[in-house]
Design an enzyme around this catalytic site. Structure first.
Site, PDB file in Angstrom:
ATOM      1  N   LYS A  86     -32.715  -3.401 -15.747  1.00 23.64           N
ATOM      2  CA  LYS A  86     -32.819  -2.689 -14.460  1.00 23.64           C
ATOM      3  C   LYS A  86     -32.060  -3.405 -13.358  1.00 23.64           C
ATOM      4  CE  LYS A  86     -35.780  -5.813 -12.522  1.00 23.64           C
ATOM      5  NZ  LYS A  86     -35.489  -6.677 -11.386  1.00 23.64           N
ATOM      6  N   ASP A 144     -42.402  -6.601 -14.665  1.00 24.74           N
ATOM      7  CA  ASP A 144     -41.292  -5.649 -14.808  1.00 24.74           C
ATOM      8  C   ASP A 144     -41.411  -4.769 -16.056  1.00 24.74           C
ATOM      9  OD1 ASP A 144     -40.019  -6.464 -12.496  1.00 24.74           O
ATOM     10  OD2 ASP A 144     -38.671  -7.867 -13.514  1.00 24.74           O
TER      11      ASP A 144
END
Ligand code: C5P
Length: 325
Positions: A11, A157
């Site tokens: 990401k 995350d």
């Protein structure tokens, strides 16, 4: 014996706002994540030998093996490898299910394309892909919500890597709501990810944030509908929205990152931001061709170890194949 292959994205943070730490040391976050087309692949296979074994092979963007990272990953204690930790959680659940007889032994292969310790959630993507793969391998039938909850317990995350698309994270950045699914028609964002020569420790960057922000961080606000629309629109609108509260502390720890940021801006990037806690710097391009041009222009900058063109938003963790072997 069965083998399941799953993948999960790395990401970039479109926004990362950080509040003052709570007594447990964690920081409340309001973060918008974009899943990238750089994916980790995790292959899990039942094995007669008890225990969980892991092998990690890292690749460069041209598909060749990244020998140095592959060697470094071989030295990682399996107990700290997020794919192994994820598999062990589901292994305990499988021991009570129909696949109990095959739950004792597992071999994991991680094919790694997301840079290590770069602020791009490579380790979290390993965990996300391992969760999805093991859920399928042992037919556990865990829902997306249940996988999110397990993911959250493994790392802040992991839920973003499970979710994919463009997603808002609140709490520790781990309570997700998807802002934009991946759709063919939607605007693409093209990026060049500028890797540093050495990783940066996430806890160190948060500690430096605390030192810099001794007077107390302002209250965190979720993005307004107008901001969400701009974050999900094309690069001309997105370029005005990028913000990262960890950029200043990361620059304090690594002053040379300022050179990477300046070089990317000078080369014509629409906007430049730190990815997560860094040290990877993300340069936003107009389109795929512009990203390729930026990557070749920036790969010679002394503070840049590698320049990787990629794009988003990409889909979240998903099964790639299931086979009886
Ligand atoms: O959850 P994860 O293990 O990925 O977090 C790594 C470190 O980053 C934590 O140990 C903590 O120091 C810091 N962190 C934080 N606040 C968050 C997320 C991470 O302080 N919301």
């Amino acid at each position: 014996m069965r083998e399941v292959r799953a993948s999960a994205p790395g990401k970039v943070n479109l926004t990362l706002r950080v509040g003052a730490p709570t007594p447990d040391g964690y920081h409340p976050l309001v973060a918008v994540f974009e899943a990238l087309n750089l994916r980790e692949t995790v292959t899990v296979r039942t094995s007669k030998a008890p225990g969980v074994r892991v092998e990690t092979i890292a690749y460069l963007s041209d598909g060749s093996v990244d020998e140095a990272t592959t060697r470094a990953m071989a030295d990682v204690d399996p107990a700290t490898h997020l794919a192994v930790r994820a598999a062990r959680v589901l292994q305990r659940l499988a021991a009570a299910g129909p696949w109990a007889s095959t739950a004792a032994g597992l071999s994991i292969r991680v094919d790694k394309r997301v840079p290590v310790a770069g602020g791009m959630a490579g380790g979290s993507a390993d965990a996300a892909a391992a969760l999805v793969a093991c859920n399928e391998l042992w037919e556990l039938g865990l829902s997306g919500e249940q996988l999110q909850a397990i993911g959250r317990s493994l790392g802040a995350d992991v839920p973003a890597c499970l979710a994919g698309g463009i997603a808002l994270g609140t709490g520790r950045g781990d309570h997700m709501s998807v802002l934009r699914e991946v759709d063919e028609a939607g605007a693409q964002h093209h990026w060049v990810m500028l890797l540093a020569h050495e990783g940066l420790s996430t806890p160190d960057v948060f500690r430096e944030f605390d030192r810099l922000d001794a007077a107390g961080a302002p209250a965190l606000a979720e993005p307004t509908p107008e901001e969400v629309a701009a974050l999900c629109a094309g690069p001309e609108e997105l370029c005005h929205c990028l913000v990262n509260d960890l950029q200043a502390p990361a620059l304090r720890l690594r002053p040379e990152l300022a050179e990477t940021i300046r070089a990317a801006a000078d080369a014509g990037a629409l906007a430049v931001t730190l990815s997560g806690s860094g040290p990877t710097v993300a340069a936003l391009a107009r389109d795929a061709e512009h990203a390729q041009g930026l990557a070749s222009a920036l790969s010679d900058v002394p503070t840049v170890a590698r320049a990787i063109p990629t794009c988003g938003p990409a889909c979240g963790a998903r099964i790639e194949s299931t086979e009886a072997i």
